[in-house]
Design an enzyme around this catalytic site. Sequence first.
Site: not given
Length: 1035
Positions: A340-341, A343, A387, A728
């Site tokens: 945990v430490a 993380v 395009d 578009d």
Amino acid sequence: MGKAENYELYSVELGPGPGGDMAAKMSKKKKAGGGGGKRKEKLENMKKEMEINDHQLSVAELEQKYQTSATKGLSASLAAELLLRDGPNALRPPRGTPEYVKFARQLAGGLQCLMWVAAAICLIAFAIQASEGDLTTDDNLYLAIALIAVVVVTGCFGYYQEFKSTNIIASFKNLVPQQATVIRDGDKFQINADQLVVGDLVEMKGGDRVPADIRILAAQGCKVDNSSLTGESEPQTRSPECTHESPLETRNIAFFSTMCLEGTVQGLVVNTGDRTIIGRIASLASGVENEKTPIAIEIEHFVDIIAGLAILFGATFFIVAMCIGYTFLRAMVFFMAIVVAYVPEGLLATVTVCLSLTAKRLASKNCVVKNLEAVETLGSTSVICSDKTGTLTQNRMTVSHLWFDNHIHTADTTEDQSGQTFDQSSETWRALCRVLTLCNRAAFKSGQDAVPVPKRIVIGDASETALLKFSELTLGNAMGYRDRFPKVCEIPFNSTNKFQLSIHTLEDPRDPRHLLVMKGAPERVLERCSSILIKGQELPLDEQWREAFQTAYLSLGGLGERVLGFCQLYLNEKDYPPGYAFDVEAMNFPSSGLCFAGLVSMIDPPRATVPDAVLKCRTAGIRVIMVTGDHPITAKAIAASVGIISEGSETVEDIAARLRVPVDQVNRKDARACVINGMQLKDMDPSELVEALRTHPEMVFARTSPQQKLVIVESCQRLGAIVAVTGDGVNDSPALKKADIGVAMGIAGSDAAKNAADMILLDDNFASIVTGVEQGRLIFDNLKKSIAYTLTKNIPELTPYLIYITVSVPLPLGCITILFIELCTDIFPSVSLAYEKAESDIMHLRPRNPKRDRLVNEPLAAYSYFQIGAIQSFAGFTDYFTAMAQEGWFPLLCVGLRAQWEDHHLQDLQDSYGQEWTFGQRLYQQYTCYTVFFISIEVCQIADVLIRKTRRLSAFQQGFFRNKILVIAIVFQVCIGCFLCYCPGMPNIFNFMPIRFQWWLVPLPYGILIFVYDEIRKLGVRCCPGSWWDQELYY
């Protein structure tokens, strides 16, 4: 969608051909979320080029095929049967993703999963410690709650972003017309368009949307707008004749959802609903799954590293704890505490906030981001497939050149006309201007006198609109000028004659003659002329003038411009007196022996900012590829004008023309540029397309279908490129969805394109993409700095547990204190790095290599963890042992003291001076140590955030106060630290204690050491590029 394989679908190409199964042969790149094999196979089948021949059948064959009549239509009974068999003429939406699934996805990303695991571990540890009566029980519970809260809050934010975008298929529904005129059993009436079936006989007029795919049987002056479907900017003529083998190229097919601009049409319905072209595009767009974004891949990579290291460290110290005599349950608690430490609880919030801030910054520059991760993706882009119509160009025809008096002139379409290159008092120009003004059906919408001419709304097709605006700019009050020459009769343009003719009375009431004016296809107009106007004089149209005309015509046509010819004839008053009854059916007036006035060419011009934007992309190492449905000559001309094909670059055809040899004798690898049309692309196998993309740096694809655009994007991705697609139209939506990032136009863009895209340009400006690329690159650099800053404190947060386990000292740092570091004091400096300016001109660097240039790489981890993190750990322990010693607990006494220190029943534990401490006193001293260690980390983190401002330049070069947000964040960090230390009630609420002033000073030398150490690192990186120092210490 229904079983697409049972339908007769078609595209630009006909027949399977050698490349007909191109899409099916290509291996699929792994997609986010995966998908069943059947669904992938179905999608591949939809992408195949399939065949119809309805446009090539005779009317009798059509009647037989669809059991209909070309005069009376279907019978009502047969229509009802077909509707029951085929279903309504509507797009069937795919099964939508439930909202709870969308929300669940936001809670199950890479970092989210890591934090869920960490929260579960905390709850398990809480349960174990609660059973043993451990004093840290509540800490683990609070930590689990905080972790869950962070995941849920950030998940809600992500879900809100996704919720704002709509389902793609809904935008296609907006294109479906509501009513259609149908003939059944010989009776004409209106029905809902979704009730149409194949074989129905329908009628349309100007202003109607095409209600289905229609085979045209009769047409008069019909033009349709196919721009949103094929990308062609010109209105397309529709007539009963089959003019091309391709259904998208022939004139006798009109497509579902396109607009009928003018004229009238009668035709047979040949496809409805999902079986139409628009239906197939909808199926393609909704069937294409989103690729994982580069930032998502990077976070997954980072999570793998963090999880691996956490488990490695946890397992190591689990084994150590077991070896030195701890019970299994106790060793397991230690294992979970270390995991945990390790993380970085604040990292998820940091990444989310940094991306959100950049998205907000982009929004202020007309780029709206629908997907936060797309912010960084644009910065990683190495190929832009753009395009043409409406993206690179303005999507409005404009007069470009004029030819009269045997000279080609460039037209000035600005308001002040200061750049006009010809004499406007010329008699020939006056005649040409008169013809193009009078022989024109377009008209300005009323009430626009105060609107600039280029922005005025015009009722009429694109070409006539361009001519009217040019006339207004040069003549002034073109509509008033027309009124002075009243129209007597008119023959509208049609595909057979290819000209438009009108007859007018003259403005001088004393002149009783009529003026006949004509415009149309240049060769058709010229063949009706016997003279030519040169410097105001009519000269015989001999061979010399015909050659001059041909030279000018070819020159203008070679520029990719649409060319029209103009001529006139004065009708003498003897044969055509005032009040003469002109009859367009009987043609009781001359249509030959006319006087040729000149040529006018038009083009959909490039946006003014595009050439500079393309150049910036080229400088940044980004390749711009044009993919359009327009004509190859027009596409090539626009590509050359905006810099996609650079000056001096030649295609194979150009080289062959220069060397005067056949094209097949030219080595294709000698050509830097390449223009490929849809028919050529159909005949290419996948390896040839990939080889073409690899060989030719400058590429233009013309006359492409939506399926082919999709294949082009996949081929670029297969070469390892991060692909952005701009567009578009409806035809762009599948490619927009498939791309790593889709960019749609906000003004001219269809709803389909906007919903398929990840980013929308509110100003329709291709140049805004360059801004997006720059911001994307900057956020990647700054995220790297934020992550380095965030990871550094993991070591000083972890080492207290390691020392606590291995040396058995009283716990130096508690879980709640770590939470305040991760989610309170350090979150603001971490986010403030998102505002840091670029260290150098990042737009002169090549795009990052996703496989090599990682967000978290080995040098970053090593430098953050084992160098800066180690220094911070030493600072924390120095302050910790100083605080313990000053209260009577010397370092050697602290070693092995943990068991006695945590004994609830021991109320007389002696320190180094022999003083006795109760459990409550020891607990308050432990809280003091927590606070001291916390302050040490915060002081060192101030130095850390200052060094993270740059990775290569000296902090002095970058400037300490340029990033005012960072300065405010540091002040805020110090204020929070003081508040937590000295606010009454903190010891009982969050385990913080007031501490002596000198304990703030203990970590200062370490902060200075961090700053000096990093300046030396940066100096070595700058002075020794490419050296071991650079490779190992530059992150």
